[in-house]
Scaffold this motif. Structure first.
Motif, PDB file in Angstrom:
ATOM      1  N   LEU A  78      -9.016   0.291   5.581  1.00 15.37           N
ATOM      2  CA  LEU A  78      -9.282   1.584   6.209  1.00 15.37           C
ATOM      3  C   LEU A  78      -9.556   2.647   5.158  1.00 15.37           C
ATOM      4  CD1 LEU A  78      -9.448   3.212   8.834  1.00 15.37           C
ATOM      5  CD2 LEU A  78      -6.994   3.652   8.634  1.00 15.37           C
ATOM      6  N   MET A  79      -8.817   2.620   4.046  1.00 15.43           N
ATOM      7  CA  MET A  79      -9.084   3.568   2.964  1.00 15.43           C
ATOM      8  C   MET A  79     -10.503   3.406   2.444  1.00 15.43           C
ATOM      9  SD  MET A  79      -5.622   3.921   0.648  1.00 15.43           S
ATOM     10  CE  MET A  79      -4.941   2.283   0.791  1.00 15.43           C
ATOM     11  N   ASN A  80     -10.936   2.166   2.267  1.00 14.10           N
ATOM     12  CA  ASN A  80     -12.302   1.929   1.808  1.00 14.10           C
ATOM     13  C   ASN A  80     -13.324   2.411   2.821  1.00 14.10           C
ATOM     14  OD1 ASN A  80     -11.439   0.785  -0.577  1.00 14.10           O
ATOM     15  ND2 ASN A  80     -11.659  -1.320   0.124  1.00 14.10           N
ATOM     16  N   ASP A  81     -13.117   2.070   4.088  1.00 10.12           N
ATOM     17  CA  ASP A  81     -14.111   2.392   5.115  1.00 10.12           C
ATOM     18  C   ASP A  81     -14.282   3.892   5.298  1.00 10.12           C
ATOM     19  OD1 ASP A  81     -14.516  -0.275   5.477  1.00 10.12           O
ATOM     20  OD2 ASP A  81     -13.659  -0.398   7.491  1.00 10.12           O
ATOM     21  N   GLN A  82     -13.204   4.660   5.138  1.00  8.32           N
ATOM     22  CA  GLN A  82     -13.289   6.113   5.294  1.00  8.32           C
ATOM     23  C   GLN A  82     -13.469   6.834   3.960  1.00  8.32           C
ATOM     24  OE1 GLN A  82     -10.264   7.956   7.667  1.00  8.32           O
ATOM     25  NE2 GLN A  82     -10.379   6.439   9.293  1.00  8.32           N
ATOM     26  N   ALA A  83     -13.546   6.085   2.867  1.00  6.92           N
ATOM     27  CA  ALA A  83     -13.656   6.671   1.523  1.00  6.92           C
ATOM     28  C   ALA A  83     -12.506   7.649   1.265  1.00  6.92           C
ATOM     29  CB  ALA A  83     -15.006   7.351   1.332  1.00  6.92           C
ATOM     30  N   MET A  84     -11.294   7.249   1.641  1.00  8.66           N
ATOM     31  CA  MET A  84     -10.114   8.090   1.423  1.00  8.66           C
ATOM     32  C   MET A  84      -9.792   8.186  -0.057  1.00  8.66           C
ATOM     33  SD  MET A  84      -7.349   6.935   4.287  1.00  8.66           S
ATOM     34  CE  MET A  84      -7.700   6.907   6.033  1.00  8.66           C
ATOM     35  N   GLN A  85      -9.393   9.374  -0.484  1.00 13.45           N
ATOM     36  CA  GLN A  85      -8.993   9.593  -1.864  1.00 13.45           C
ATOM     37  C   GLN A  85      -7.702  10.395  -1.993  1.00 13.45           C
ATOM     38  OE1 GLN A  85     -13.683   9.918  -3.266  1.00 13.45           O
ATOM     39  NE2 GLN A  85     -12.211  11.431  -3.961  1.00 13.45           N
ATOM     40  N   SER A  86      -7.117  10.836  -0.868  1.00 13.96           N
ATOM     41  CA  SER A  86      -5.987  11.754  -0.966  1.00 13.96           C
ATOM     42  C   SER A  86      -5.017  11.558   0.187  1.00 13.96           C
ATOM     43  CB  SER A  86      -6.479  13.206  -0.959  1.00 13.96           C
ATOM     44  OG  SER A  86      -7.020  13.534   0.311  1.00 13.96           O
ATOM     45  N   GLN A 130       5.354  18.291  -7.372  1.00  8.10           N
ATOM     46  CA  GLN A 130       4.259  18.862  -6.588  1.00  8.10           C
ATOM     47  C   GLN A 130       2.923  18.655  -7.298  1.00  8.10           C
ATOM     48  OE1 GLN A 130       5.564  22.942  -6.160  1.00  8.10           O
ATOM     49  NE2 GLN A 130       6.823  22.474  -4.391  1.00  8.10           N
ATOM     50  N   TYR A 131       2.145  17.693  -6.818  1.00  6.84           N
ATOM     51  CA  TYR A 131       0.809  17.483  -7.369  1.00  6.84           C
ATOM     52  C   TYR A 131      -0.026  16.736  -6.338  1.00  6.84           C
ATOM     53  CZ  TYR A 131       1.855  12.526  -8.559  1.00  6.84           C
ATOM     54  OH  TYR A 131       2.167  11.197  -8.522  1.00  6.84           O
ATOM     55  N   TYR A 132      -1.317  16.539  -6.655  1.00  4.40           N
ATOM     56  CA  TYR A 132      -2.213  15.785  -5.783  1.00  4.40           C
ATOM     57  C   TYR A 132      -2.253  14.328  -6.244  1.00  4.40           C
ATOM     58  CZ  TYR A 132      -4.051  20.017  -3.561  1.00  4.40           C
ATOM     59  OH  TYR A 132      -4.190  21.180  -2.836  1.00  4.40           O
ATOM     60  N   ARG A 133      -1.902  13.422  -5.342  1.00  4.69           N
ATOM     61  CA  ARG A 133      -1.903  11.997  -5.640  1.00  4.69           C
ATOM     62  C   ARG A 133      -3.272  11.387  -5.333  1.00  4.69           C
ATOM     63  NH1 ARG A 133       2.414  14.442  -4.210  1.00  4.69           N
ATOM     64  NH2 ARG A 133       4.431  13.885  -5.114  1.00  4.69           N
ATOM     65  N   ASP A 134      -3.577  10.294  -5.996  1.00  5.76           N
ATOM     66  CA  ASP A 134      -4.862   9.611  -5.829  1.00  5.76           C
ATOM     67  C   ASP A 134      -4.611   8.190  -5.351  1.00  5.76           C
ATOM     68  OD1 ASP A 134      -7.471   8.149  -6.807  1.00  5.76           O
ATOM     69  OD2 ASP A 134      -7.916  10.285  -6.957  1.00  5.76           O
ATOM     70  N   ARG A 163       3.474   5.030  -1.068  1.00  8.76           N
ATOM     71  CA  ARG A 163       2.255   4.350  -1.509  1.00  8.76           C
ATOM     72  C   ARG A 163       2.636   3.000  -2.125  1.00  8.76           C
ATOM     73  NH1 ARG A 163       0.241   7.722  -5.882  1.00  8.76           N
ATOM     74  NH2 ARG A 163       2.401   8.417  -5.983  1.00  8.76           N
ATOM     75  N   VAL A 164       1.956   1.972  -1.680  1.00  6.99           N
ATOM     76  CA  VAL A 164       2.182   0.628  -2.196  1.00  6.99           C
ATOM     77  C   VAL A 164       1.095   0.348  -3.224  1.00  6.99           C
ATOM     78  CG1 VAL A 164       2.383  -1.815  -1.645  1.00  6.99           C
ATOM     79  CG2 VAL A 164       3.201  -0.081  -0.015  1.00  6.99           C
ATOM     80  N   SER A 165       1.488   0.156  -4.471  1.00  3.10           N
ATOM     81  CA  SER A 165       0.508   0.063  -5.546  1.00  3.10           C
ATOM     82  C   SER A 165      -0.039  -1.354  -5.698  1.00  3.10           C
ATOM     83  CB  SER A 165       1.127   0.532  -6.869  1.00  3.10           C
ATOM     84  OG  SER A 165       2.166  -0.342  -7.266  1.00  3.10           O
ATOM     85  N   LYS A 166      -1.220  -1.445  -6.291  1.00  5.12           N
ATOM     86  CA  LYS A 166      -1.824  -2.730  -6.621  1.00  5.12           C
ATOM     87  C   LYS A 166      -1.058  -3.349  -7.792  1.00  5.12           C
ATOM     88  CE  LYS A 166      -6.456  -1.169  -5.264  1.00  5.12           C
ATOM     89  NZ  LYS A 166      -7.845  -0.912  -5.741  1.00  5.12           N
ATOM     90  N   GLN A 167      -0.812  -4.652  -7.688  1.00  3.49           N
ATOM     91  CA  GLN A 167      -0.060  -5.351  -8.718  1.00  3.49           C
ATOM     92  C   GLN A 167      -0.856  -6.530  -9.257  1.00  3.49           C
ATOM     93  OE1 GLN A 167       2.975  -4.391  -9.979  1.00  3.49           O
ATOM     94  NE2 GLN A 167       2.793  -2.568  -8.669  1.00  3.49           N
ATOM     95  N   ALA A 168      -0.550  -6.909 -10.476  1.00  2.00           N
ATOM     96  CA  ALA A 168      -1.220  -8.054 -11.079  1.00  2.00           C
ATOM     97  C   ALA A 168      -0.819  -9.337 -10.364  1.00  2.00           C
ATOM     98  CB  ALA A 168      -0.858  -8.146 -12.565  1.00  2.00           C
TER      99      ALA A 168
END
Length: 707
Positions: A78-86, A130-134, A163-168
């Motif tokens: 869904l993030m890819n399809d909507q081009a989500m960044q934030s 307090q910051y903007y996450r990617d 947020r669940v991060s990508k892992q090796a």
């Protein structure tokens, strides 16, 4: 403090290294697993919008349908399809959560009526500055709603975002993407990794972006790199290590003021204040380590099984700075002018957290217990300083020409404090399966949270220490009329200490008061309609108490029951047919104050940034193996911008669309159009006079490559 928006040489070098990995594809295959024939799948992945489980919500491997709590998962597809960044992009399709403006320098989410800048986690670990996450290095985003202290500790008053991060891993990953779009948008990402040998896997995610904005003078640049490695350190032990560097520089944009109870009617591009004097910058350096050992089964004569020990450590340093010159009043009806405000704020924080979890199953007769127990230790050291702006000329501007050009200086600190917070927690939770139809959850967490606080500007009571020791229970009952459906009722509690979201709100006058308390009562239903489509419904009441208000006598304070939110959330995600994927929901929220909080903020007032009704629905349809299209609709009801209830943002409907075209096995194109019909609307607010106009029609073209 640099204000230029230039890529640093180390990050350029790191990105070059990551790109070379894409070209060379040096990773070896895992020789312990047979290599299967390659299968080429075109279109959305099976159940690409539908996640079945979450470790974060229960601390155990539990299906979402058997979790007695509303949980929305935004998947990578869904993030890819909507081009989500934030975070704001993700919240748009999550029932019960609304994004607030955050003064143009941070993520701010309103969970069931409760605004928070700190209830953000990565892989279950606190990420609260307090910051903007990617999302460049993120596999999925979990919105876990309701009070969540049993799992996450302090905060989590109305919900958390994890947020669940990508892992090796040992499966080869070699992907890159580049996008260009409206308002000077330019972005590139790489994701490469795989097996070095049978016991070691590595992965690198990296990102660069440079974009302007539909708002005059507003721009951003950010870079990030996140290498990870996973080691098989024995037959049943894995060790994962990671490091992330993120740099984000942009202009803090606090939007437009109000006029006669509505946003001031001006062009969406108009900046109020001075964009050149409103820089914000964030640096994040984070190291993570994760160890898991599976002891297996067969303990206590076979009564204990699935014994797993997990330990996770996160050490992160944050350097956050922002300065802003912004609209500080409504537009005066007589003069056509408005006041301008300015200040400079800098925060440095180091977080050190360690979590140890032990999970196992116990069978006693016909009853099975899935037990999770653990401890957490943490330390947070924070320095914060704020300087007021001094204007060279009159601190006001005409609404028709609102850029302040006379100059601003920041000579003297008005806030300067240093705090050290220590956390020690222990918890235990039992998931009990009585029969195929009945399950229960019961858990309790004990926290010892202490803050050593030093107000460096105070002349008396400058340093003091406060310790809170709350108990946070959780209980739920689940009935399963059929295997694919769960009906549940639950109760949970959370608390927020007097130091506040950012550990900077502690004062000599409030230190003696108990933490604020949040109780969530919820009933709901979850149904896996098919293997690829899930539906859920929840009805809840979330009550906030121990709110400080002025006392009956002068110079005194009292605690009152502060607010309540009653709501309904409906959600649908997954594949209706093999070609048609959907994600959407509906939320009803009735959020009000339940006690007077000042002479002007009275019981019965609506809570800020809480629409009564929201509806969202995203549809993707694949016409064939090459071509797909998507259409999304978002409706948000009117809302008030503060508990004064004097300014209202009108309701709106926004339509988004996308086209997907696969050029070949390795390459695909994607075109996203936001606000397809160029609707004028008001996206968010921080208060009555910091209101963000919604973006006009925006186009983004992306090329994805896999190797």
């Amino acid at each position: 403090m640099p204000t230029s928006l230039l890529f640093t040489r180390p990050t350029r070098l790191a990105l070059a290294v990551a790109s070379s990995l894409v070209a060379s594809t040096v990773f070896a295959e895992d020789t312990r697993s047979p290599v299967l024939p390659e299968v080429y799948v075109i279109g959305a992945a099976q159940s690409g919008y539908n996640e079945k489980a979450s470790v974060s919500a229960m601390k155990t491997d539990t299906l979402l349908r058997d979790t007695p709590q509303a949980v929305t998962v935004i998947t990578r597809q869904l993030m890819n399809d909507q081009a989500m960044q934030s975070i704001a992009d993700a919240i748009r399709y999550v029932p019960g959560i609304v994004t607030a403006q955050g003064e143009g320098n941070r993520d701010t989410a309103v969970f069931r009526g409760n605004s928070s800048t700190s209830d953000f986690y990565v892989d279950g670990m606190r990420d609260d500055v307090q910051y903007y996450r990617d999302f460049y290095n993120i596999d999925s985003v979990e919105a876990i709603k309701g009070a969540n202290a049993m799992i996450f500790g302090r905060g989590g008053s109305g919900g958390v975002i994890n947020r669940v991060s990508k892992q090796a891993g040992w499966k080869p990953v070699r992907e890159a993407a580049a996008s260009i779009g409206s308002y000077g948008h330019k972005r590139a990402t790489v994701d490469v990794g795989g097996a070095v040998n049978t016991d070691l896997a590595v992965r690198v995610n990296a990102m660069v972006e440079q974009s302007d904005s539909y708002r005059d003078g507003v721009a951003l640049e950010r870079q990030g790199i996140n290498p990870t490695m996973t080691l098989r350190a024995g037959k049943n032990t894995t060790v994962s290590l990671g490091y992330e560097y993120l740099r984000d520089e942009r202009i803090a944009d606090r939007g437009v003021p109000s006029f006669n109870g509505r946003p001031y009617n001006t062009d969406a591009l108009t900046f109020f204040g001075n964009p050149g004097l409103s820089p914000t910058a964030t640096r994040v350096n984070a190291v993570t380590a994760y160890v898991e050992h599976d002891f297996g089964s067969g303990f206590a004569n076979g009564l204990v099984s699935n014994l797993v020990l997990r330990n996770r450590t996160r050490i992160a340093s944050y350097d956050k700075f922002y300065q802003n010159v912004y609209a500080n009043s409504a537009v005066n009806a007589s003069t056509g002018r408005l006041a301008i405000g300015a200040y400079h704020d800098a925060t440095e924080r180091t977080n050190s957290f360690n979590q140890t979890d032990l999970t196992f199953s116990v069978v006693t007769g016909q009853v099975t217990h899935k037990v999770a127990t653990g401890v957490e230790f943490g330390r947070q050291e924070t320095d914060n300083i704020r300087r007021a702006g001094v204007f060279a000329g009159p601190a006001s501007v005409p609404a028709t020409n609102p850029v302040y050009t006379d100059g601003v200086s920041f000579p003297a600190a008005i806030v300067s404090n240093h705090s050290i917070a220590h956390v020690a927690s222990v918890y235990v939770q039992d998931q009990i399966v009585f029969s195929p139809q009945w399950q229960a959850v019961a858990g309790l967490r004990y926290d010892r949270f202490s803050v050593d606080f030093n107000n460096r500007l105070a002349t008396s009571n400058a340093a003091f220490k406060v310790t809170d020791t709350p108990l946070s229970p959780r209980a739920g009952l689940i009935y399963k009329p059929v295997e694919a459906m769960s009906l549940y009722a639950s109760f949970s509690r959370a608390y927020v200490p007097r130091a506040g979201d950012q550990l900077t709100s502690l004062t000599a006058s409030n230190r003696a008061f108990d933490p604020e308390k949040f109780d969530n009562v919820e009933v709901g239903a979850k149904w896996d309609v098919t293997a690829a489509l899930s539906a859920s419904a929840a009805i809840y009441q979330l009550d906030r108490s121990n709110v400080i208000v002025p006392g009956a006598q002068a110079n005194t304070s009292a605690l009152v029951d502060g607010q309540t939110t009653k709501g309904v959330e409906l959600e649908l995600s997954g594949q209706v047919t093999p070609l048609w994927s959907v994600m959407g929901g509906y939320a009803y929220q009735d959020a009000t104050l339940t006690a007077d909080q000042s002479a002007t903020i009275r019981s019965g007032a609506r809570l800020a940034m809480v629409p009564k009704h929201t509806v969202s629905l995203w549809n993707r349809y694949n016409f064939n193996q090459q071509l797909g299209a998507a259409l999304g609709v978002v409706y948000r009801d009117s809302l008030v911008t503060s508990t004064s209830n004097t300014v209202t943002l009108p309701s709106f409907v926004r339509v988004d669309g996308a086209l997907y075209y696969r050029l070949s096995k390795q390459y695909r194109l994607q075109l996203n159009v936001e606000n397809l019909f160029d609707k004028k609307y008001w996206a968010s607010a921080h208060n009555d006079n910091n209101i963000t106009p919604g973006a006009p029609r925006s186009v983004k073209l992306s090329l994805f490559a896999s190797f």
